[in-house]
Design a protein around this motif. Structure first.
Motif, PDB file in Angstrom:
ATOM      1  N   MET A   1       0.834  -1.195   0.000  1.00  0.00           N
ATOM      2  CA  MET A   1       0.000   0.000   0.000  1.00  0.00           C
ATOM      3  C   MET A   1       0.870   1.247   0.000  1.00  0.00           C
ATOM      4  SD  MET A   1      -2.707   1.242   2.920  1.00  0.00           S
ATOM      5  CE  MET A   1      -3.472   2.858   2.825  1.00  0.00           C
ATOM      6  N   LYS A   2       0.620   2.165  -0.931  1.00  0.00           N
ATOM      7  CA  LYS A   2       1.365   3.401  -0.993  1.00  0.00           C
ATOM      8  C   LYS A   2       0.764   4.412  -0.032  1.00  0.00           C
ATOM      9  CE  LYS A   2       4.445   2.282  -4.054  1.00  0.00           C
ATOM     10  NZ  LYS A   2       5.862   2.228  -3.651  1.00  0.00           N
ATOM     11  N   ASN A   3       1.522   5.486   0.218  1.00  0.00           N
ATOM     12  CA  ASN A   3       1.017   6.545   1.065  1.00  0.00           C
ATOM     13  C   ASN A   3      -0.325   7.027   0.534  1.00  0.00           C
ATOM     14  OD1 ASN A   3       3.530   6.234   2.182  1.00  0.00           O
ATOM     15  ND2 ASN A   3       4.374   8.113   1.330  1.00  0.00           N
ATOM     16  N   SER A   4      -1.284   7.258   1.424  1.00  0.00           N
ATOM     17  CA  SER A   4      -2.615   7.659   0.978  1.00  0.00           C
ATOM     18  C   SER A   4      -2.993   8.988   1.595  1.00  0.00           C
ATOM     19  CB  SER A   4      -3.649   6.592   1.357  1.00  0.00           C
ATOM     20  OG  SER A   4      -3.691   6.406   2.748  1.00  0.00           O
ATOM     21  N   THR A   5      -3.603   9.869   0.782  1.00  0.00           N
ATOM     22  CA  THR A   5      -4.081  11.153   1.251  1.00  0.00           C
ATOM     23  C   THR A   5      -5.577  11.232   1.011  1.00  0.00           C
ATOM     24  OG1 THR A   5      -1.977  12.245   0.768  1.00  0.00           O
ATOM     25  CG2 THR A   5      -3.890  13.655   1.017  1.00  0.00           C
ATOM     26  N   ILE A   6      -6.322  11.472   2.084  1.00  0.00           N
ATOM     27  CA  ILE A   6      -7.768  11.656   1.996  1.00  0.00           C
ATOM     28  C   ILE A   6      -8.071  13.013   2.597  1.00  0.00           C
ATOM     29  CG2 ILE A   6     -10.019  10.804   2.718  1.00  0.00           C
ATOM     30  CD1 ILE A   6      -8.776   8.000   2.887  1.00  0.00           C
ATOM     31  N   GLY A   7      -8.509  13.940   1.781  1.00  0.00           N
ATOM     32  CA  GLY A   7      -8.797  15.278   2.280  1.00  0.00           C
ATOM     33  C   GLY A   7      -7.566  15.913   2.901  1.00  0.00           C
ATOM     34  N   LEU A   8      -7.632  16.191   4.191  1.00  0.00           N
ATOM     35  CA  LEU A   8      -6.540  16.848   4.900  1.00  0.00           C
ATOM     36  C   LEU A   8      -5.697  15.871   5.719  1.00  0.00           C
ATOM     37  CD1 LEU A   8      -8.474  20.013   6.158  1.00  0.00           C
ATOM     38  CD2 LEU A   8      -7.063  19.777   4.108  1.00  0.00           C
ATOM     39  N   VAL A   9      -5.875  14.573   5.491  1.00  0.00           N
ATOM     40  CA  VAL A   9      -5.163  13.547   6.253  1.00  0.00           C
ATOM     41  C   VAL A   9      -4.315  12.692   5.314  1.00  0.00           C
ATOM     42  CG1 VAL A   9      -5.389  11.536   7.758  1.00  0.00           C
ATOM     43  CG2 VAL A   9      -6.971  13.461   8.008  1.00  0.00           C
ATOM     44  N   THR A  10      -3.034  12.572   5.628  1.00  0.00           N
ATOM     45  CA  THR A  10      -2.123  11.694   4.880  1.00  0.00           C
ATOM     46  C   THR A  10      -1.603  10.603   5.812  1.00  0.00           C
ATOM     47  OG1 THR A  10      -1.411  13.450   3.380  1.00  0.00           O
ATOM     48  CG2 THR A  10       0.053  11.556   3.601  1.00  0.00           C
ATOM     49  N   LEU A  11      -1.646   9.361   5.358  1.00  0.00           N
ATOM     50  CA  LEU A  11      -1.059   8.239   6.088  1.00  0.00           C
ATOM     51  C   LEU A  11       0.175   7.762   5.345  1.00  0.00           C
ATOM     52  CD1 LEU A  11      -1.040   6.018   8.264  1.00  0.00           C
ATOM     53  CD2 LEU A  11      -2.494   4.664   6.728  1.00  0.00           C
ATOM     54  N   ILE A  12       1.298   7.695   6.054  1.00  0.00           N
ATOM     55  CA  ILE A  12       2.556   7.205   5.503  1.00  0.00           C
ATOM     56  C   ILE A  12       2.846   5.864   6.159  1.00  0.00           C
ATOM     57  CG2 ILE A  12       5.009   7.712   5.152  1.00  0.00           C
ATOM     58  CD1 ILE A  12       4.228  10.713   5.722  1.00  0.00           C
ATOM     59  N   LYS A  13       2.740   4.787   5.384  1.00  0.00           N
ATOM     60  CA  LYS A  13       2.937   3.450   5.925  1.00  0.00           C
ATOM     61  C   LYS A  13       4.431   3.162   6.124  1.00  0.00           C
ATOM     62  CE  LYS A  13       0.079   0.774   6.386  1.00  0.00           C
ATOM     63  NZ  LYS A  13      -0.719   0.487   7.616  1.00  0.00           N
ATOM     64  N   ALA A  14       4.733   2.458   7.203  1.00  0.00           N
ATOM     65  CA  ALA A  14       6.129   2.183   7.546  1.00  0.00           C
ATOM     66  C   ALA A  14       6.874   1.510   6.405  1.00  0.00           C
ATOM     67  CB  ALA A  14       6.186   1.324   8.805  1.00  0.00           C
ATOM     68  N   GLN A  15       6.217   0.560   5.721  1.00  0.00           N
ATOM     69  CA  GLN A  15       6.909  -0.186   4.665  1.00  0.00           C
ATOM     70  C   GLN A  15       7.170   0.654   3.417  1.00  0.00           C
ATOM     71  OE1 GLN A  15       3.830  -0.946   5.844  1.00  0.00           O
ATOM     72  NE2 GLN A  15       2.452  -1.646   4.219  1.00  0.00           N
ATOM     73  N   ASP A  16       6.520   1.823   3.327  1.00  0.00           N
ATOM     74  CA  ASP A  16       6.713   2.685   2.164  1.00  0.00           C
ATOM     75  C   ASP A  16       7.660   3.842   2.430  1.00  0.00           C
ATOM     76  OD1 ASP A  16       4.913   1.184   0.607  1.00  0.00           O
ATOM     77  OD2 ASP A  16       3.198   2.250   1.450  1.00  0.00           O
ATOM     78  N   ILE A  17       8.169   3.947   3.654  1.00  0.00           N
ATOM     79  CA  ILE A  17       9.080   5.037   3.987  1.00  0.00           C
ATOM     80  C   ILE A  17      10.439   4.785   3.348  1.00  0.00           C
ATOM     81  CG2 ILE A  17      10.318   6.174   5.871  1.00  0.00           C
ATOM     82  CD1 ILE A  17       7.836   5.705   7.617  1.00  0.00           C
ATOM     83  N   GLU A  18      10.933   5.769   2.623  1.00  0.00           N
ATOM     84  CA  GLU A  18      12.199   5.643   1.904  1.00  0.00           C
ATOM     85  C   GLU A  18      13.299   6.395   2.644  1.00  0.00           C
ATOM     86  OE1 GLU A  18      11.628   6.879  -2.108  1.00  0.00           O
ATOM     87  OE2 GLU A  18      10.214   5.256  -2.575  1.00  0.00           O
ATOM     88  N   PHE A  19      14.377   5.684   2.949  1.00  0.00           N
ATOM     89  CA  PHE A  19      15.497   6.252   3.688  1.00  0.00           C
ATOM     90  C   PHE A  19      16.628   6.639   2.734  1.00  0.00           C
ATOM     91  CE2 PHE A  19      13.172   3.982   6.871  1.00  0.00           C
ATOM     92  CZ  PHE A  19      13.397   4.670   8.060  1.00  0.00           C
ATOM     93  N   SER A  20      17.397   7.650   3.153  1.00  0.00           N
ATOM     94  CA  SER A  20      18.585   8.086   2.433  1.00  0.00           C
ATOM     95  C   SER A  20      19.766   8.104   3.394  1.00  0.00           C
ATOM     96  CB  SER A  20      18.392   9.489   1.855  1.00  0.00           C
ATOM     97  OG  SER A  20      17.289   9.527   0.972  1.00  0.00           O
TER      98      SER A  20
END
Length: 243
Positions: A1-20
């Motif tokens: 599941m990719k990060n999802s934005t609904i209206g004014l709320v964004t959910l960033i899933k742990a498995q989709d977080i990209e590190f540098s």
């Protein structure tokens, strides 16, 4: 599941977080500015380090929640050590050393998000003032969350010491309550699971996931089990601004 934005709320899933890479010599040294692309006020994300340190001068205020392991901040000749559950608050201009003698993972928030541009020409006068505060987890005092959450409790420990960001820790068990947020808010789920309901959608999160919610969002905070989460918000004086 990719990060999802609904209206004014964004959910960033742990498995989709990209590190540098942080760009220092260490076996583990990586950072994820997960919230920055969605925010016009606070930045934030996750940092991981192992047996390393580096010097830095802050051009922003910063809040750090130690999620696992241990770390230290070197400042004004002192080594300020923190463990899981502890919180750092550091003011703009502080000359510090981030470090860990073992390994650490921490969630952080910064203000302003655009510090590289807005603060790049600032020269800080060094007065010797202590600009780093450590809040020990075992000393944090909670108050009842009230509302419909009889099992809920909250500790907004940063509100009294910060002029920009507020924040702290919240714990809930099998409850929910409606709210309209009058600030921007970041939530990092440190234990358990929770949901935010917004525009008729139930947006579910578990440990390691991050919410970013914008000012004005009408939401329901809830958990079907139990949850602990770290939160930061901007501005800290939102209540006064509503008067």
């Amino acid at each position: 599941m990719k990060n999802s934005t609904i209206g004014l709320v964004t959910l960033i899933k742990a498995q989709d977080i990209e590190f540098s890479p942080l760009g220092i010599e260490a076996e583990v040294q990586e950072i994820a500015l997960a919230v920055n692309p969605y925010s016009e006020t606070m930045g934030g994300g996750i940092c991981r380090m192992k047996e390393c340190n580096f010097d830095w001068q802050l051009r922003y205020d910063e809040i750090i929640f130690v999620q696992s392991g241990s770390m230290y901040i070197g400042h004004n000749g002192k080594k300020i050590e923190a463990a899981q559950g502890d919180i750092f608050f550091m003011k703009e201009g502080a000359k510090i050393t981030y470090g860990t003698d073992t390994e650490v993972e921490f969630f952080f928030s910064t203000y302003p998000v655009d510090w590289k541009k807005s603060k790049k020409d600032i020269v800080y006068e060094q007065t010797g003032e202590d600009l780093v505060t450590l809040i020990k987890g075992e000393q944090i005092e909670y108050s009842p969350l009230g509302i419909e959450c009889q099992n809920g409790k909250i500790a907004p420990v940063l509100n009294k010491i910060s002029t920009n960001m507020g924040g702290g820790i919240c714990r809930m068990k099998k409850c929910n309550f409606d709210w309209q947020i009058k600030y921007d808010e970041m939530i990092y789920v440190s234990k358990g699971s929770m949901y935010i309901t917004h525009h008729g959608e139930k947006i579910e999160a578990k440990q390691g996931d991050i919410y970013f919610m914008k000012n004005g969002a009408e939401i329901t905070y809830g958990t079907d089990e139990e949850v602990e989460f770290y939160f930061t918000l901007y501005p800290v004086n939102w209540r006064e601004l509503q008067k």
